[in-house]
Design an enzyme around this catalytic site. Structure first.
Site, PDB file in Angstrom:
ATOM      1  N   SER A 179      -9.265   2.309   3.518  1.00 35.34           N
ATOM      2  CA  SER A 179      -8.441   3.028   2.558  1.00 35.34           C
ATOM      3  C   SER A 179      -7.545   2.114   1.715  1.00 35.34           C
ATOM      4  CB  SER A 179      -7.570   4.056   3.280  1.00 35.34           C
ATOM      5  OG  SER A 179      -6.667   3.422   4.172  1.00 35.34           O
TER       6      SER A 179
ATOM      7  N   SER B 203      -9.202   0.042   7.673  1.00 31.51           N
ATOM      8  CA  SER B 203      -8.741   0.149   6.294  1.00 31.51           C
ATOM      9  C   SER B 203      -8.272  -1.147   5.658  1.00 31.51           C
ATOM     10  CB  SER B 203      -7.619   1.183   6.195  1.00 31.51           C
ATOM     11  OG  SER B 203      -8.125   2.476   6.382  1.00 31.51           O
TER      12      SER B 203
ATOM     13  N   LYS C 132       0.828  -1.211   0.000  1.00 26.69           N
ATOM     14  CA  LYS C 132       0.000   0.000   0.000  1.00 26.69           C
ATOM     15  C   LYS C 132       0.862   1.260   0.000  1.00 26.69           C
ATOM     16  CE  LYS C 132      -3.766   2.048   2.737  1.00 26.69           C
ATOM     17  NZ  LYS C 132      -4.598   1.836   3.944  1.00 26.69           N
TER      18      LYS C 132
END
Length: 468
Positions: free
Chosen positions: A157, A181, A82
């Site tokens: 996210s 997330s 990420k």
């Protein structure tokens, strides 16, 4: 393993096949890069693709094997990371136009450990800006789409991470979780995602909201997640919050089963509830665990009041401080996602920080969670109140009065308390969108979470979306 379908294989099976020389790390990487090339224009999951570096890493793995050296338990496995997580020499923009040119100088410890285990980093996955929304878009990278329905969000996210795993663009992804997330996009995309206990996986450099930050895997299956946690967990002196405890053998625990386990099912937290269709699917999955020998009971909501004010203070308060440094002028602040600007403004507009009041709320939340885990071994709830939202909106209809994260009422409390938590896919709604069941364990309960998820996996195997 069918070598013609490498992209359908689990991370564990890929590593075994590479180490046994049934295939090569380079062949594996090329198969995944071909799939990425085909699907990425439709899904938009990568903030930065590092194909050349990934092939070089795969060549290195093959060279080690040719020299009779063991490259590690993740030999040749393609992994995405990420964009909030540092990969040395690669852009780390945090999904923000404010940091579009930023390059991380060093790997974070979890990335170092993945490389040491033989994994090959294929690129950085998309995130909402600073990880501050529960849906998958940012001003820098645009909208990341859900492989189950391209008009739906992949969640946030960790949007790109979950979408990539669901679409078989990577067999596993490294993601972060500050309020849900990992779990929210795992639920929306029909994959497995877990955050371990706070401090089990070191976070360095420090996250924007360090008191809430977790790093963990999103995977096709439970075994791969257990393997990754065993690799990336453990103390690192650069993160003062990382635990000074040995990492349990999560893989060994998978074979124990759940007979006699006390499981609490909670369909609502009082201050927030899920859609009826979501509750029904989660409850059916929970009750199925009785066939595996567990004792499943419905319990009252664990929290007397919504801990969102404490979470918002620790999360958006810290992001507000970061934005004040990066965007000191209105012109610079205009580059920031409007939803993030609004959430930060609302936090700042609440007046001087009510430190004592918020500290009391945080302590109460943690105490009530600990009290609950004296009566149950594992808590089950819906992961998210709804299935995947249409792209372009930040908050589900009917959830007014919440912000871009705290509408996900089941996830953020366990970032405040530090308890491990996961999302397991338990079915589809009438629109064909995945539904996730949240599995929460005691502070040392990652093994129990993995055991419950493993039982669910035997009862209802995870199915991928049908992408051509």
């Amino acid at each position: 393993m069918d070598m013609s379908r490498l992209t359908d294989a689990s991370a564990s099976d890929i590593a075994v096949a590479v180490r046994k020389r049934e295939t090569t790390a380079v062949a594996v990487m090329r198969a995944f890069l071909d799939r990425i090339e085909r699907l990425e224009p439709r899904l938009n999951t990568f903030a930065t693709l590092t194909a050349d570096a990934a092939l070089q890493a795969a060549h290195h793995v093959d060279k080690l094997i040719a020299g009779a050296r063991d490259p590690g338990p993740l030999a040749g496995v393609p992994v995405s990371v990420k964009d909030l997580i540092a990969v040395g020499g690669v852009r780390q923009a945090f999904g923000s136009r404010l940091l579009a040119a930023n390059v991380a100088p060093h790997d974070t410890p979890s990335v170092e450990r993945l490389r040491h285990a033989g994994a090959c980093i294929v690129g950085k996955s998309t995130t909402s800006e600073f990880g501050a929304k529960a849906v998958g878009d940012s001003p820098l990278t645009g909208i990341t789409r859900n492989p189950w329905n391209l008009e739906r969000t992949a969640g946030g996210s960790s949007a790109g991470a979950a979408a990539q795993v669901a679409a078989r663009m990577v067999p596993l992804a490294l993601a972060t979780d500050g309020g849900g997330s990992i779990r929210i996009p795992a639920s929306f995309c029909g994959v497995f995602g877990i955050k371990a206990r706070f401090g089990r996986v070191p976070v360095w450099p420090a996250a924007t909201a360090p008191a809430l930050a977790h790093i963990g895997p999103i995977t096709h299956n439970v075994r791969d997640a257990a393997l990754v946690l065993s690799v990336i967990g453990g103390r690192d002196a650069r993160d003062e919050s990382s635990l000074r405890l040995p990492v349990p053998d999560f893989l060994a625990g998978l074979g124990v089963g759940i007979r006699g386990m006390r499981i609490g099912w909670c369909p609502s937290f009082g201050y927030g509830s899920a859609d009826a269709e979501v509750v029904e699917a989660c409850q059916q999955a929970a009750l199925q665990l009785e066939a595996e020998g567990a004792r499943v009971t419905t319990i009252a909501p664990p929290f007397a009041r919504d801990p969102a004010p404490a979470w918002n203070h620790l999360f958006y308060g810290r992001i507000g401080e970061r934005l004040a440094e990066l965007a000191p002028t209105a012109e610079r602040l205009h580059l920031v996602d409007p939803a993030l600007r609004q959430a930060v403004a609302e936090q700042q507009g609440a007046g001087p920080p009510r430190e004592a009041e918020l500290a009391a709320l945080l302590e109460e939340t943690r105490a009530r969670a600990e009290a609950m885990f004296r009566t149950v071994d594992v808590l089950l709830t819906p992961t998210v109140p709804v299935t995947a939202l249409p792209v372009g909106i930040d908050i589900p209809p009917g959830h007014g009065g919440t912000n871009a994260v705290d509408w996900s009422c089941f996830t953020y409390p366990f970032n405040l308390t530090g308890h491990p938590a996961a999302s397991f896919p338990v079915g589809l709604d009438r629109q064909g969108l995945p539904i996730g069941l949240q599995i929460v364990g005691s502070l040392d309960g990652e093994g129990a979470i993995l055991r419950v998820a493993g039982a669910l996996e035997r009862l209802r195997p995870i199915a991928p979306p049908q992408l051509a």
